[in-house]
Design a protein around this motif. Sequence first.
Motif, mmCIF file in Angstrom:
data_model
loop_
_atom_site.group_PDB
_atom_site.id
_atom_site.type_symbol
_atom_site.label_atom_id
_atom_site.label_comp_id
_atom_site.label_asym_id
_atom_site.label_seq_id
_atom_site.Cartn_x
_atom_site.Cartn_y
_atom_site.Cartn_z
ATOM 1 N N GLN A 38 0.853 -1.183 0.000
ATOM 2 C CA GLN A 38 0.000 0.000 0.000
ATOM 3 C C GLN A 38 0.890 1.235 0.000
ATOM 4 O OE1 GLN A 38 -3.404 -0.447 0.005
ATOM 5 N NE2 GLN A 38 -3.832 1.713 -0.231
ATOM 6 N N GLU A 41 -0.538 8.034 0.309
ATOM 7 C CA GLU A 41 -1.360 8.980 -0.443
ATOM 8 C C GLU A 41 -0.678 10.340 -0.523
ATOM 9 O OE1 GLU A 41 -5.635 9.121 -0.022
ATOM 10 O OE2 GLU A 41 -5.522 7.499 1.454
ATOM 11 N N LYS A 230 -5.798 1.233 -12.395
ATOM 12 C CA LYS A 230 -6.644 1.549 -11.243
ATOM 13 C C LYS A 230 -5.935 1.179 -9.941
ATOM 14 C CE LYS A 230 -11.198 0.754 -9.216
ATOM 15 N NZ LYS A 230 -12.496 0.038 -9.327
ATOM 16 N N THR A 234 -5.213 3.603 -6.867
ATOM 17 C CA THR A 234 -5.988 3.443 -5.631
ATOM 18 C C THR A 234 -5.274 2.628 -4.560
ATOM 19 O OG1 THR A 234 -7.133 1.483 -6.498
ATOM 20 C CG2 THR A 234 -8.141 3.631 -6.922
ATOM 21 N N GLU A 235 -4.291 1.806 -4.944
ATOM 22 C CA GLU A 235 -3.555 1.003 -3.968
ATOM 23 C C GLU A 235 -2.115 1.506 -3.800
ATOM 24 O OE1 GLU A 235 -3.859 -3.227 -4.777
ATOM 25 O OE2 GLU A 235 -5.868 -2.950 -5.613
ATOM 26 N N HIS A 237 -0.995 4.336 -4.981
ATOM 27 C CA HIS A 237 -1.016 5.805 -4.924
ATOM 28 C C HIS A 237 0.134 6.386 -5.748
ATOM 29 C CE1 HIS A 237 -4.304 5.745 -2.098
ATOM 30 N NE2 HIS A 237 -3.628 4.948 -1.300
ATOM 31 N N GLU A 267 -13.286 9.135 -11.115
ATOM 32 C CA GLU A 267 -13.642 7.851 -10.501
ATOM 33 C C GLU A 267 -12.586 7.369 -9.512
ATOM 34 O OE1 GLU A 267 -14.776 4.732 -13.186
ATOM 35 O OE2 GLU A 267 -15.764 6.133 -14.554
ATOM 36 N N TRP A 268 -11.327 7.497 -9.890
ATOM 37 C CA TRP A 268 -10.254 6.906 -9.075
ATOM 38 C C TRP A 268 -9.656 7.877 -8.064
ATOM 39 C CZ3 TRP A 268 -7.177 4.427 -13.738
ATOM 40 C CH2 TRP A 268 -7.989 3.434 -14.330
ATOM 41 N N GLY A 269 -9.963 9.156 -8.173
ATOM 42 C CA GLY A 269 -9.469 10.122 -7.197
ATOM 43 C C GLY A 269 -7.985 10.430 -7.315
#
Length: 745
Positions: A38, A41, A230, A234-235, A237, A267-269
């Motif tokens: 992970q 962010e 994606k 999202t994972e 970052h 959608e994915w930010g």
Amino acid sequence: MKFKTTILLMTIMLSILTSCKKDVEKSTAEKTEEITYQGKEISLENDQKIDSLIAKMTLEEKVGMLHGNSMFSNGGVERLGIPELKMADGPLGIREEISRDSWAPAGWDNDFATYYPAAGSVAATWNPELSYVFGNSVGQEARARDKDMILSPAINIIRTPLGGRTYEYFTEDPFLNKKLSVPFIVGIQDNDVMACVKHFAVNNQETNRGTVDVLVDERTLRELYLPAYKAAVTEAHAYSLMGAYNKFRGDYLCENDYMLNQILRGEWGFKGIVVSDWAAVHSTVKTLENGLDIEMGTPKPFNEFFLADKLVEAAKAGEISEEEINKHVKHILRVLFQVKAIDGENRIKGSLATEAHYKDAYNIAAESIVLLKNNKNLLPLQLDGVKSIAVIGNNAMKKNALGGFGAGVKTKREVTPLEGLQNRLPKDIKINYAEGYLERYSKNENNQKEEVTLDGPVTVETLDEVKLNEAIDAAKNSDMAIIFAGSNRDYETEASDRKDLSLPFGQKELIEKVLGINPNTIVVMIAGAPFDINTIKEKSSALIWSWFNGSEGGNALADVILGTVNPSGKLPWTMPKKIEDSPAHATHSFPGGESVTYKEGLLVGYRWFDTKNIEPLYPFGYGLSYTTFEFSDLKTNKQTYSDKDVIEVTFNIKNSGDFDGKEVAQLYVSNPNSKLERASQELKGFKKVDIQKGTSKNVTILLPIKELGYYNVDKKGWIVEPGTYKIRIGNSSRAIKGDVSISVN
């Protein structure tokens, strides 16, 4: 003395207990999912400071940050303490320093770096931990060279075996792709440097890459071509992505509102930077408003870029707001703060071309090598009675760190296969080297690299008579022979796809002649993409597949040949018997013209071969070992699941052979009664397990039910179809060792 003895005994006992605890932990770990990676962010804590900086900037200073100011950096604002964002190519390691305004080398003597195995090698390890090792190691080298961004990894799906950049990509499978991409990105960014994930998206051919309009249905886009991106966002970052050259549904991908604004940021930010591929920008206002942040390019005055003087003029004419420009400057500043390029206290310093990094390269190479055939147990090499070995082939001495149209690495260490054997073989064994074939190219008027075509490198296929006779003599006068054939990075290269699957330079004829002379011959293919080796497969007794395998590639290969390392690599793509069997070619949808429609849809790679019952030459996930593995006791923790559950799939693997070894257990899922079009099976889990000879291990793979979902176009979301699914365990897509059925409500 008695006191010291007591202390010593207590220390020993503590050591034993600690060791036992580690063994217990290891045993427990084998029953859980692989390590979860992970990323961190992007922080918004500096936004007030960033807004203050932007308020102090002139329009020209802001625009200067949105385009290249050198070949590998944008413009900074020195008076405000904003540095240039310094980039480096990185698929094989950190590229040598080039001039600020041209591709000419800068001529530094301190930019030698580690040459790492190509991404295809990493994928062949089927080991996410090694993917992290690669990213972390190359991230350290980027920081040692004072870089802020690495243009890596390249994670496009391998749609055709002929792709010029197949060696640079991971795999044909979206699940394996995301499981390798995430740790790679996290590894890079753990070193205060941005990963730039490329090429977003559906960039699956070099032919007409700068103009072709890719047309693919929405479900295929979501299920095959976007999952790794994606996950990267999202994972992992990821701090930056690179927009591709091609068009998608009519718009260039560097000015594609649907891909950059609606999906990526909406959608994915995504909060990071979108950088263009070099010279991939075609407009000013549309490009900026549709989501690009930085335009990079090939040599021309930097002020002539679309996001340079033209953007200043557009802003002054009211064609674009300064607020829009500020938004993109803010994206850049956020990530510069994130990697500590601004206010960079305690920023990681990194290290370059160290022995530790060479060991990282070795470890990846050693686990990537694939044993394709070993009929007469020629491997591992038994040296009893062997006094001489013929080493044949230009690839035995070929270096691949530099070469081709794409980015390479200037390195002080690249161990060739011949050097690896010289390093590892006993000194009393004579090596009879013969080049065998010459790497020769014909003049090719169409291969100018300005407009990319399928004309690729045109080779001279006639064997040189002198070189051939030298190879035959070496084979005749040696106890055994090893042929090193395949490809190289001048033949497999960015900017051109191959014409066909044929081995170049007359190698097929050379190999057949040597096999006819000396039956004790091992054939080693070194390449990044499939080739036609049908005849070689039939006529050879021992066949190995290796890759463009980095600084220590020759040593790793020698260790596999001699049995110091038991091969554990698995093919990350399907090797077809003929090009017409591959889906993009079977459907006559490659390379297209002005546009290309992905007519095969969801059935890419092994999904096509398995669903259409087409026998490949070697299947996806295939790879032999010097030992044998037996699978048994497959079961799940229950029989019925809801859509939020996680399936615990457990089974036993026994090493029933004579060597310690690593096996890759592969979990495929089938939904035979689906009401939708689906592949006959899809990879949804895998685990690489190290098992000593004569022992067994219980293995658990955790399979979230959500992984069984399909993308529902009407509802614009993922749905798990209720029904009965088959869970299959095997060691390739065509070697299923057991299956069990489960129900989803």
